[in-house]
Design an enzyme around this catalytic site. Sequence first.
Site, short mmCIF file in Angstrom:
data_model
loop_
_atom_site.label_atom_id
_atom_site.label_comp_id
_atom_site.label_asym_id
_atom_site.label_seq_id
_atom_site.Cartn_x
_atom_site.Cartn_y
_atom_site.Cartn_z
N GLY A 34 2.72 1.06 3.62
CA GLY A 34 3.35 -0.14 4.13
C GLY A 34 3.31 -1.31 3.18
O GLY A 34 2.55 -1.33 2.21
N VAL B 211 2.89 -5.54 3.29
CA VAL B 211 2.41 -6.62 4.15
C VAL B 211 3.07 -7.92 3.73
O VAL B 211 3.05 -8.29 2.56
CB VAL B 211 0.87 -6.74 4.09
CG1 VAL B 211 0.38 -7.83 5.03
CG2 VAL B 211 0.21 -5.41 4.43
N GLY C 240 0.82 -1.20 0.00
CA GLY C 240 0.00 0.00 0.00
C GLY C 240 0.85 1.25 0.00
O GLY C 240 2.08 1.19 -0.14
N ASP D 8 -13.09 3.15 2.40
CA ASP D 8 -12.34 2.48 1.34
C ASP D 8 -12.81 1.04 1.19
O ASP D 8 -12.00 0.13 1.10
CB ASP D 8 -10.84 2.55 1.64
CG ASP D 8 -9.99 2.26 0.41
OD1 ASP D 8 -10.51 2.35 -0.73
OD2 ASP D 8 -8.80 1.92 0.57
#
Length: 173
Positions: free
Chosen positions: A46, A48, A43, A156
């Site tokens: 960050g 993941v 994203g 979102d």
Amino acid sequence: VKVWKARAAECRALRLEFATESQLTTRLDPDEVQRDDDVIGNGAYGIVYSGTYRGMDVAVKVLKNQDCLMPYMVEDFDREVAMMEKLRHIAIVSFIGAVHIPGHLQIVTELCPYGALLPAMQKYPARFTDALRVKSLLDAAAGMDFLHRSGIIHRDLKPDNLLMVSLEPLAAV
């Protein structure tokens, strides 16, 4: 504490009493969070990864560019952690904890083995029966209802943000 005297074969015991206090915390030791090389999401703030924490499969969100984080980015991290600590619901990804050490900021959650909804539908088309599609919609609605009752607006909601822990239509949420 027991003390033995070898020659006399006698044992003396000393009783020590003490009180301790502890506090439940979601602050994790970074040495206990093992991150794999598998990137399962990426994203704006960050990346993941899959990983493990105390033998449990987890998702590990690592903040990008930690060598030059601005104060507002750390505040956003702290806000996200504080929010996740309070959100406990079967339809919301379970928060395990976070590493708060500068340069090692991470958020650890349960691992959703099937990933996001849309890629799961594309990867396992035969498994997505009408029953599983309806269940997915109902689970998403239950999660959104919980967030709204908690005073949170998601803003979102999209298939990439709906994660799949099972492909069984009868599985608990």
